[in-house]
Design a protein around this motif. Structure first.
Motif, PDB file in Angstrom:
ATOM      1  N   THR A 129       0.719  -1.047   0.117  1.00 22.44           N
ATOM      2  CA  THR A 129       0.118   0.085   0.125  1.00 22.44           C
ATOM      3  C   THR A 129       0.877   0.629  -0.077  1.00 22.44           C
ATOM      4  O   THR A 129       0.310   2.214  -0.792  1.00 22.44           O
TER       5      THR A 129
ATOM      6  N   ARG B 283       2.995   1.894  -3.354  1.00 20.55           N
ATOM      7  CA  ARG B 283       1.956   1.916  -4.529  1.00 20.55           C
ATOM      8  C   ARG B 283       1.544   3.457  -3.754  1.00 20.55           C
ATOM      9  O   ARG B 283       1.490   4.087  -5.015  1.00 20.55           O
ATOM     10  N   ALA B 284       1.720   4.011  -3.411  1.00 17.81           N
ATOM     11  CA  ALA B 284       1.053   5.380  -2.913  1.00 17.81           C
ATOM     12  C   ALA B 284       2.170   6.104  -3.511  1.00 17.81           C
ATOM     13  O   ALA B 284       2.291   7.673  -3.834  1.00 17.81           O
TER      14      ALA B 284
END
Ligand SMILES: Nc1ncnc2c1ncn2[C@@H]1O[C@H](COP(=O)(O)OP(=O)(O)OP(=O)(O)O)[C@@H](O)[C@H]1O
Ligand SMILES: [Mg+2]
Lengths: 376, 133
Positions: free
Chosen positions: A245, A248-249
């Motif tokens: 997560t 990906r951010a």
């Protein structure tokens, strides 16, 4: 072994001139090797005919070793031992007694004398006893220094810890105060950000406490370790997935380059902690669109585990401090990134458990590579 | 005290986003204009072009004593500018920074412990500025 011998002061207190002269001449060319601390000791001997003059001189330059006759004309050796020397643990006392009074020798030891010599003694007996006393003095002094250092380190650790725990409490307390005073009016919705920030700070504090517990368990050897053959590539993949997560951010390109079939006899949780901390840092301290590369290879009888990033990097001085407890580098890029500053010190301690090491190579604005070596 | 109608500008320096937000809200509530800085260095560069009416600065920033250095720099440039230092250090380390008369190596006019209450901040600012906010 250091070449320059250290000089210790030895005082002989005896009313017999023969003893004073004998001791002085026998001990003046004695050197004692202390292999445990790698030092050599020579003696500088002073002699006193009575207890009063010895005591008068004691407050100037105190001797480290005292050869003390139990029977003296004025104030007796026992009194000096009991009244003065027993309160000075840094002075090692050897009582000189007569054969007839073995009992008093025992009493002297109870009062804190380190050893005793029965009259008449041979030069060799004297040398052996004094050597032992010097040995004791040097090692005890070393132990005292270490204890002092431990106390200092502990105080510093607790001070910093207290500060780290207080900042989130203060932040939340501050928000509560603003909410209590209805700073933004009566609508609860207006306080959404404050409540959100408060939860974040409490979350950070919880993480700090958990990290601290991990650290303490590892340092104290309390945790039950299970060593088993571990598939390193699999653990590395899991660590990268755990950060998916976050990576990906930041739109990071993540790669794993692993030598096939690389396994290590290790504790699963410990290895996970090492990998998770390094990978989480490589992601957290990266720049948007950057890269994280994990490499696993066998080299010179060890497993080499590299985590490379293209983040903000570190200066030489920052890289040197990084592995200590609570160290966080604060600059425009890192300031708002949450963390306890315990991750890398945990990694370092874990590597030490395996006789391994962790090092970092970094260039400011270009990126960093953390390298763990664990012997196979 | 006389009420001065012109706006009071306060330089607020803290490396912690939450204290910065809280300080800003409190100061704006008092009708002040707030200039924020996140480090001693940033504060110094702001001070080169601006003279605020007061400064509220944190102690521990890029260095554990960045606030002391900053207070020194502020007073060197603007001796009359009121400086309020905020810190969470006091009780954590057992150190106290009580201002001892005659021993003013700390160049802050007052030291407040965090979290700073709005009423306390208001009272200290009014006292140091010599006017009601
Ligand atoms: N890959 C990296 N690139 C740049 N700086 C890094 C990197 N890894 C660590 N650092 C710096 O080192 C500091 C210490 O890292 P460490 O992992 O010990 O703590 P942390 O990430 O702040 O907190 P946590 O305990 O949550 O891991 C970080 O605050 C960061 O400033
Ligand atoms: Mg970390």
């Amino acid at each position: 072994m250091s070449s320059e011998p250290e000089t210790l002061r030895l005082a002989v207190v005896d009313d017999e001139l023969g003893i004073r002269l004998g001791v002085t001449s026998i001990l003046s060319d004695v050197t004692v090797e202390i292999p445990e601390v790698g030092s050599r000791v020579r003696l500088q001997v002073s002699s006193w005919a009575d207890g009063e003059s010895f005591l008068a001189a004691l407050d100037g330059t105190a001797p480290q070793v005292v050869l003390l006759d139990s029977k003296l004309p004025g104030i007796g050796g026992m009194e000096i031992l009991e009244g003065t020397l027993s309160g000075r643990p840094e002075v090692v006392t050897i009582m000189i007694t007569a054969y007839a009074t073995l009992e008093s020798a025992v009493r002297a030891t109870k009062l804190g004398a380190y050893d005793f010599l029965a009259k008449p003694f041979t030069p060799e007996e004297l040398r052996v006893t004094v050597r032992k006393a010097i040995h004791h003095h040097v090692l005890a002094a070393q132990a005292r220094r270490l204890m002092e250092e431990n106390r200092r380190v502990r105080f510093q650790f607790i001070s910093v810890l207290a500060h780290e725990l207080k900042s989130p409490i203060n932040a939340v307390d501050g928000y509560l105060d603003l909410i209590r005073n209805r700073l933004l009016g009566d609508e609860l919705a207006a306080y959404g950000d404050m409540i959100e920030r408060s939860s974040l700070r409490i979350g950070g504090m919880r993480k700090l406490i958990n990290d601290l517990l991990d650290l303490t368990r590892i340092e104290s050897g309390q945790r039950v370790r299970t060593l088993e053959p571990l598939e390193l590539a699999e653990l590395a993949r899991a660590a990268l997935e755990g950060q998916e997560t976050a990576s990906r951010a930041l739109d990071l390109a993540v790669t794993l380059e692993a030598e096939p079939g690389l396994t290590l006899q290790a504790d699963r949780m410990e290895l996970e902690m090492i990998l998770n901390n390094l990978v989480s840092n490589a992601v957290k301290y990266n720049r948007p669109g950057g890269r994280v590369t994990v490499r696993l290879a066998r080299r010179d009888g060890a497993v080499e585990l590299e985590v490379a990033d293209t983040g903000w990097g570190l200066s030489r001085d920052e890289a040197d401090r990084l592995f200590s407890d609570f160290v966080r580098i604060k600059n425009d890029h890192t300031r708002d990134i949450p963390g306890s500053g315990l991750g890398l010190s945990l990694v370092k301690k874990l590597c030490a458990l395996y006789g391994g090491s962790v090092t970092v190579e970094s260039e400011p604005t270009v990126g960093s590579t953390f390298r763990v070596r664990l012997p196979l | 005290m006389e009420r001065i109608m012109s706006e009071t500008t306060v330089l607020l320096v803290d490396d912690d986003a939450d204290f910065l937000l809280q300080g800003r809200l409190q100061l704006e509530q008092l009708g002040c204009r707030v200039i924020e800085a996140r480090s001693r260095r940033e504060a110094v560069s702001i001070l080169e072009g601006t003279r605020p009416d007061a400064a509220v600065i944190d102690l521990m920033m890029e260095d554990p004593d960045a606030g002391f250095t900053l207070a020194y720099q502020i007073k060197g440039r603007y001796p009359d500018l009121p400086v309020i230092m905020t810190t969470a250090v006091t009780s954590a380390t057992g150190l106290t920074f009580e201002k001892v008369p005659g021993e003013d190596w700390i160049r802050a006019d007052v030291i407040l412990s965090k979290p700073v209450r709005a009423a306390q901040l208001k009272a200290e600012l009014e006292r140091l500025l010599g006017h009601v906010l």
